[in-house]
Design a protein around this motif. Structure first.
Motif, PDB file in Angstrom:
ATOM      1  N   GLY A  10      41.728   0.649 -39.617  1.00  0.00           N
ATOM      2  CA  GLY A  10      43.107   0.345 -39.275  1.00  0.00           C
ATOM      3  C   GLY A  10      43.742  -0.659 -40.221  1.00  0.00           C
ATOM      4  O   GLY A  10      43.143  -1.076 -41.221  1.00  0.00           O
ATOM      5  N   LEU A  11      44.968  -1.059 -39.881  1.00  0.00           N
ATOM      6  CA  LEU A  11      45.726  -2.007 -40.702  1.00  0.00           C
ATOM      7  C   LEU A  11      44.972  -3.318 -40.894  1.00  0.00           C
ATOM      8  O   LEU A  11      44.812  -3.805 -42.020  1.00  0.00           O
ATOM      9  CB  LEU A  11      47.089  -2.273 -40.044  1.00  0.00           C
ATOM     10  CG  LEU A  11      47.956  -3.356 -40.696  1.00  0.00           C
ATOM     11  CD1 LEU A  11      48.521  -2.858 -42.018  1.00  0.00           C
ATOM     12  CD2 LEU A  11      49.096  -3.764 -39.744  1.00  0.00           C
ATOM     13  N   ILE A  12      44.500  -3.901 -39.812  1.00  0.00           N
ATOM     14  CA  ILE A  12      43.818  -5.195 -39.892  1.00  0.00           C
ATOM     15  C   ILE A  12      42.478  -5.058 -40.600  1.00  0.00           C
ATOM     16  O   ILE A  12      42.145  -5.834 -41.499  1.00  0.00           O
ATOM     17  CB  ILE A  12      43.653  -5.801 -38.487  1.00  0.00           C
ATOM     18  CG1 ILE A  12      45.023  -6.115 -37.879  1.00  0.00           C
ATOM     19  CG2 ILE A  12      42.785  -7.058 -38.538  1.00  0.00           C
ATOM     20  CD1 ILE A  12      44.970  -6.553 -36.431  1.00  0.00           C
ATOM     21  N   GLY A  13      41.697  -4.051 -40.219  1.00  0.00           N
ATOM     22  CA  GLY A  13      40.400  -3.856 -40.849  1.00  0.00           C
ATOM     23  C   GLY A  13      40.511  -3.587 -42.335  1.00  0.00           C
ATOM     24  O   GLY A  13      39.713  -4.083 -43.132  1.00  0.00           O
ATOM     25  N   GLY A  14      41.531  -2.809 -42.712  1.00  0.00           N
ATOM     26  CA  GLY A  14      41.715  -2.495 -44.121  1.00  0.00           C
ATOM     27  C   GLY A  14      42.015  -3.710 -44.976  1.00  0.00           C
ATOM     28  O   GLY A  14      41.683  -3.749 -46.161  1.00  0.00           O
ATOM     29  N   ALA A  15      42.654  -4.722 -44.381  1.00  0.00           N
ATOM     30  CA  ALA A  15      42.927  -5.961 -45.106  1.00  0.00           C
ATOM     31  C   ALA A  15      41.772  -6.954 -44.987  1.00  0.00           C
ATOM     32  O   ALA A  15      41.543  -7.764 -45.887  1.00  0.00           O
ATOM     33  CB  ALA A  15      44.212  -6.604 -44.573  1.00  0.00           C
ATOM     34  N   LEU A  16      41.043  -6.875 -43.881  1.00  0.00           N
ATOM     35  CA  LEU A  16      39.963  -7.838 -43.645  1.00  0.00           C
ATOM     36  C   LEU A  16      38.768  -7.616 -44.563  1.00  0.00           C
ATOM     37  O   LEU A  16      38.201  -8.582 -45.091  1.00  0.00           O
ATOM     38  CB  LEU A  16      39.520  -7.752 -42.174  1.00  0.00           C
ATOM     39  CG  LEU A  16      38.378  -8.682 -41.769  1.00  0.00           C
ATOM     40  CD1 LEU A  16      38.811 -10.145 -41.865  1.00  0.00           C
ATOM     41  CD2 LEU A  16      37.892  -8.352 -40.357  1.00  0.00           C
ATOM     42  N   LEU A  17      38.364  -6.369 -44.748  1.00  0.00           N
ATOM     43  CA  LEU A  17      37.147  -6.100 -45.521  1.00  0.00           C
ATOM     44  C   LEU A  17      37.191  -6.691 -46.929  1.00  0.00           C
ATOM     45  O   LEU A  17      36.265  -7.406 -47.325  1.00  0.00           O
ATOM     46  CB  LEU A  17      36.874  -4.595 -45.583  1.00  0.00           C
ATOM     47  CG  LEU A  17      36.539  -3.900 -44.260  1.00  0.00           C
ATOM     48  CD1 LEU A  17      36.165  -2.450 -44.521  1.00  0.00           C
ATOM     49  CD2 LEU A  17      35.407  -4.611 -43.535  1.00  0.00           C
ATOM     50  N   PRO A  18      38.245  -6.413 -47.721  1.00  0.00           N
ATOM     51  CA  PRO A  18      38.259  -7.014 -49.073  1.00  0.00           C
ATOM     52  C   PRO A  18      38.353  -8.531 -49.040  1.00  0.00           C
ATOM     53  O   PRO A  18      37.826  -9.204 -49.929  1.00  0.00           O
ATOM     54  CB  PRO A  18      39.495  -6.389 -49.730  1.00  0.00           C
ATOM     55  CG  PRO A  18      40.327  -5.863 -48.613  1.00  0.00           C
ATOM     56  CD  PRO A  18      39.381  -5.490 -47.525  1.00  0.00           C
ATOM     57  N   ALA A  19      39.015  -9.086 -48.017  1.00  0.00           N
ATOM     58  CA  ALA A  19      39.118 -10.547 -47.917  1.00  0.00           C
ATOM     59  C   ALA A  19      37.742 -11.160 -47.660  1.00  0.00           C
ATOM     60  O   ALA A  19      37.377 -12.181 -48.260  1.00  0.00           O
ATOM     61  CB  ALA A  19      40.096 -10.933 -46.808  1.00  0.00           C
ATOM     62  N   LEU A  20      36.968 -10.549 -46.779  1.00  0.00           N
ATOM     63  CA  LEU A  20      35.629 -11.064 -46.488  1.00  0.00           C
ATOM     64  C   LEU A  20      34.724 -10.953 -47.707  1.00  0.00           C
ATOM     65  O   LEU A  20      33.957 -11.874 -48.016  1.00  0.00           O
ATOM     66  CB  LEU A  20      35.012 -10.294 -45.316  1.00  0.00           C
ATOM     67  CG  LEU A  20      35.665 -10.488 -43.945  1.00  0.00           C
ATOM     68  CD1 LEU A  20      34.966  -9.625 -42.899  1.00  0.00           C
ATOM     69  CD2 LEU A  20      35.649 -11.955 -43.522  1.00  0.00           C
TER      70      LEU A  20
END
Length: 303
Positions: A10-20
């Motif tokens: 989803g929107l949040i997961g798609g942004a979270l993975l590269p940030a982590l």
């Protein structure tokens, strides 16, 4: 840290993975389909099945799984999917984490589990914090059950944080896409009375807060909302201003409720004046502390 993420598409997961990963964490994703990369691992939350070894050595799990809540009527079948997808995913992860904690009690673990500010129901103009009780409508009771499904992990000593997220603002968010189209056509305006509060947060701060909460000394519910809540009338005026369009065509509440039913009554013409008290007390500092800066980032055109 080694971090497992569910619902990463989803929107949040798609942004979270590269940030982590940029933070240096080892990230694995739980998927229901056949894995495509070495970082993906299959599980079956519908039948509450997961390989016990998957979470044995993780330091954290970010649980974002669940059927998306769309702007559509809440039919009996849709309600069932919303409830079951969240409870099945959260229970499966929570029980697996509890088993991992029992096998290796010395390892500190954290579970960041999705929830929503819909937990509070319609609160009118009253300010609400994490100390307030759950509302009585369908979404509020869904959030109550969703959070309760983490009980096995909590009982096993896992630090559990319930992410009570507001309206996430980003160019890829459905809210921004739909309103952007309407306002660019000159058809935008307040919705219903416009006095209902819309609890917003920028995607940058949603991700920033989650990264912060992985290591912050916080457990229990945390409101992931911007520190300056606004009414729907204020939100739509600012949205129009960012797009250089008028906001002169209000949508009456009866039309919203007729088209969207219970969803319209609980999520469009109702709202929560939610404050991120625990997030700010834990030391988090917002990238977008006010609506204009959040919408400026969310409506900026790609170059």
């Amino acid at each position: 840290m080694k971090i497992a993420v569910s619902g990463a598409s989803g929107l949040i997961g798609g942004a979270l993975l590269p940030a982590l990963r940029a933070d240096g964490h080892e990230v694995m994703t739980l998927v229901r389909r056949t894995p495509r990369t070495a970082d993906e691992h299959r599980w079956d939350p519908q039948h509450r099945r997961i390989d016990p070894s998957l979470l044995a050595d993780v330091d954290a799990v970010v649980n974002l799984g669940g059927t998306p809540i769309r702007p559509r009527p809440f039919t009996a079948g849709y309600k069932e999917r919303l409830v079951c997808s969240r409870l099945d995913a959260t229970t499966t992860i929570s029980e697996a984490l509890a088993a991992a904690a029992a096998a290796d009690p010395g390892r500190p673990r954290v579970l960041l589990s999705a929830s929503a500010v819909g937990y509070y129901g319609d609160t009118g103009s009253r300010t609400v914090t994490e100390k307030d009780r759950a509302g009585s409508d369908f979404l509020a009771q869904l959030c109550l059950q969703w959070e309760a499904a983490t009980a096995p992990a909590e009982a096993a000593g896992v630090r559990v944080v319930h992410l009570r997220t507001g309206l996430v603002l980003d160019r890829g968010a459905m809210l921004v896409r739909v309103l952007g189209l309407v306002f660019r056509l000159g058809l935008g305006g307040r919705m219903g009375s416009g006095r209902q509060y819309w609890p917003w947060i920028s995607l940058d701060d949603q991700i920033g807060a989650m990264r912060h909460l992985l290591t912050a000394d916080v457990s229990g519910p945390v409101n992931l909302t911007g520190p300056a809540p606004v009414t729907n009338a204020e939100f739509t005026r600012e949205f129009a201003r960012q797009l250089h369009r008028p906001a002169v065509l209000p949508v009456p509440a009866f039309a919203i409720n007729l088209a969207l039913g219970e969803f319209g009554r609980s999520s469009v013409t109702a709202g929560q004046r939610a404050m991120p008290v625990r997030l700010e007390e834990s030391g988090y500092r917002f990238t977008h502390p006010d609506l204009p800066s959040a919408l400026r980032a969310a409506t900026a055109r790609r170059r």
